[in-house]
Enzyme design. Sequence first.
Site, PDB file in Angstrom:
ATOM      1  CB  CYS A  20      37.345  41.196  44.979  1.00  0.00           C
ATOM      2  SG  CYS A  20      35.722  40.550  44.460  1.00  0.00           S
TER       3      CYS A  20
ATOM      4  CG  HIS B 202      36.806  44.322  41.765  1.00  0.00           C
ATOM      5  ND1 HIS B 202      38.079  43.792  41.706  1.00  0.00           N
ATOM      6  CD2 HIS B 202      35.961  43.263  41.820  1.00  0.00           C
ATOM      7  CE1 HIS B 202      38.010  42.470  41.709  1.00  0.00           C
ATOM      8  NE2 HIS B 202      36.733  42.123  41.784  1.00  0.00           N
TER       9      HIS B 202
ATOM     10  CD  GLU C  38      40.521  46.415  41.475  1.00  0.00           C
ATOM     11  OE1 GLU C  38      40.311  45.238  41.123  1.00  0.00           O
ATOM     12  OE2 GLU C  38      40.088  46.884  42.542  1.00  0.00           O
TER      13      GLU C  38
END
Length: 308
Positions: free
Chosen positions: A142, A234, A236
Site C-alpha cells: 500500500c 492490503h 493481509e
Amino acid sequence: MPINVPDDLPAVSTLESENVFVMTEKRAITQDIRPLNILIMNLMPTKVETETQILRLLSNSPLQVNILLLRAMTHESKNTPKEYLDRFYIDFDDIKDRTFDGMIITGAPVENIPFEEVDYWDELKEIMDWSVENVVSTLFICWGAQAGLYHLYGIPKYPLEEKLTGVFPITVMSNQDPLFSGFDDEYLMPHSRWTEVRAEDIRRNPHLHIMAAAQESGVSVVVSEAGQVFVTGHMEYDRKTLAYEYERDLEKGMNPTIPRNYFPDDDPRNDPIMRWRGHATLFMTNWLNYYVYQVTPYDITQIGSNKK
C-alpha cells in the site's frame, strides 16, 4: 510455515488459536537448518494487529522463517507503548550491517502527506537504498509500495477524489510470473487508500512490470527487474479491518464511503464475508518461495555480492 518469533509476542496466542503453526525461539534452536531471515518494517499504527495479519500469511510452508520487526527510529508512535516497541522491535542501526533474505515494508496512514514531509522519510529512504544491496527481495504494501516506487523509480502518487475502500476483483495480467502460480484469472483484494499510482507512469519505466490490475482499483501488483514486489492493496487485512476503519471514520465525522463489495447488501450492519485470504496466503507463499527461497544464497552473507 514455521515462523520463528519471540515466545511472548502477542500475535502468537492469536495465531495458535487459529491453528496456525508458530515456532517460538525455544523450539527453533533445536532445528539444524538454514532458516530464511525476514525483516518486517511495520509502519502501521495498529502494530499488534498488523503483525498478526502478516505473520498469518507467512505461515504456509515447511520452511523455517526467522522474523525481525523493525521500527522507524525517527518517529514517535502515539498508539504503541514504548515498552512494547523496545521489547519486540529493533532499530535500523542494529541491523544495517546484516543481510536478509526478504523484507516487508507495510503501509502507513500518511497518504495525504507529501513523501518529503513524512517525519521518518529520510530514514525510510536510507532503509530502501540499503535494501537494494542487502535484501534478496522486498515486498512493499500500500503506502509502502507508493513510497518504494517513488523513491526507487520516480513514480509519483496522485490524490483520489474520494477514498478507495472495499474488496475489488483483480485481473492477473501475466500468468507466467511465479508470483501468480496457482492463481485464478481473477482474485479479490482489499484496498484502502486516498492516493494512487498510474499505469502510464509505470509503463514508461523499462525496469517495472505491471503484473495485476483492476478497472475499479487500478494498478495492483508491480514487480521490478531487481526482484522487488509492490502491492497497492492490503492482502493481509482481516475480515473486519475495513469495517473498523469505516466505523473509526464515522466517529470522526468524516462521512466515509461504505467499502465497496464488502458488506453483504452494502449494509454496514451485516458482518463482512472473508473472500480473499486464500489468494493472499498463496501470494505470500509464492513470494517467499520464488522471489526469496529459490534465489537467496545458502550463505546469507553473499547476498550483497550476489546482486552486483
